[in-house]
Design a protein around this motif. Sequence first.
Motif, short mmCIF file in Angstrom:
data_model
loop_
_atom_site.label_atom_id
_atom_site.label_comp_id
_atom_site.label_asym_id
_atom_site.label_seq_id
_atom_site.Cartn_x
_atom_site.Cartn_y
_atom_site.Cartn_z
N SER A 285 6.48 41.31 11.88
CA SER A 285 5.25 40.77 12.47
C SER A 285 5.06 41.20 13.92
O SER A 285 4.18 40.69 14.61
CB SER A 285 5.26 39.25 12.37
N ARG B 116 8.19 47.03 14.20
CA ARG B 116 7.72 47.99 13.19
C ARG B 116 7.97 49.43 13.68
O ARG B 116 8.33 50.31 12.89
CB ARG B 116 6.24 47.78 12.86
N SER C 67 0.54 42.92 12.30
CA SER C 67 1.32 41.81 12.85
C SER C 67 0.88 40.49 12.21
O SER C 67 1.72 39.65 11.86
CB SER C 67 1.15 41.74 14.37
N PHE D 230 1.99 40.45 8.30
CA PHE D 230 3.42 40.19 8.07
C PHE D 230 3.80 38.80 8.58
O PHE D 230 4.58 38.09 7.95
CB PHE D 230 4.28 41.27 8.71
N GLY D 231 3.21 38.40 9.72
CA GLY D 231 3.47 37.06 10.23
C GLY D 231 3.03 35.98 9.25
O GLY D 231 3.71 34.97 9.06
N LEU E 56 3.03 36.10 6.09
CA LEU E 56 3.95 36.01 4.94
C LEU E 56 5.36 35.59 5.33
O LEU E 56 6.25 35.55 4.48
CB LEU E 56 3.99 37.36 4.21
N SER E 57 5.57 35.26 6.60
CA SER E 57 6.92 34.87 7.05
C SER E 57 7.24 33.40 6.77
O SER E 57 8.25 32.90 7.24
CB SER E 57 7.06 35.15 8.55
N ASP E 58 6.38 32.74 6.00
CA ASP E 58 6.57 31.31 5.72
C ASP E 58 6.48 31.07 4.20
O ASP E 58 5.56 31.59 3.55
CB ASP E 58 5.47 30.52 6.45
N PRO E 59 7.43 30.29 3.63
CA PRO E 59 7.46 30.11 2.17
C PRO E 59 6.21 29.42 1.61
O PRO E 59 5.79 29.73 0.50
CB PRO E 59 8.73 29.28 1.93
N ARG F 254 3.55 32.08 1.41
CA ARG F 254 3.79 33.00 0.29
C ARG F 254 3.46 32.33 -1.04
O ARG F 254 2.92 32.97 -1.94
CB ARG F 254 5.24 33.51 0.30
#
Lengths: 95, 95
Positions: free
Chosen positions: A13, A18, B6, B9-10, B12-15, B18
């Motif tokens: 992120s 990256r 950023s 991806f940020g 998707l950094s949490d369950p 997702r």
Amino acid sequence: MSDAYSKYFGALSDPTRRAIVETLARGGRSVSALAEPHDMALPTFLRHLQVLEKAGLVRTVKKGRVRICTLEVAGIMDMQGWLAWQREIWENRDS
Amino acid sequence: MSDAYSKYFGALSDPTRRAIVETLARGGRSVSALAEPHDMALPTFLRHLQVLEKAGLVRTVKKGRVRICTLEVAGIMDMQGWLAWQREIWENRDS
């Protein structure tokens, strides 16, 4: 596994992290060679590198006096797999 | 574009986020149907949903009194593309 994915995606992120992955995809690099193009204080750079290491996307080994970083491509493949799975479900959705 | 990645991806950094993507891959859902399986206060859930919306991974439209969320699959494809690119470079690396 959920925690692994949170760390993977969280690690990507940030644009510096990256860029590190993009460099390491080309092959292993020493920490100093990796840091060189980044216009930031070394401790800041090392913190970014550590996030990638803790996520399991980068491995660092000591070779003599030099620390060499390599990409751990398994994590890249895990993320690709999760995204491909979502896309496949989406393409077969009924609404 | 770097900022877009950023945010992707940020997001998707949490369950929880997702899990929302996994549900929406199966098709559009109302906000309330989407929130139902998540054992958390609604405002907390809505904040997660907002992160996905701001990243451009989820779109919410009002249909009468109901807000319907859909997956914006372009972001999933962008991330897949970036990861596939890194992997391809890695597979052709010389060290």
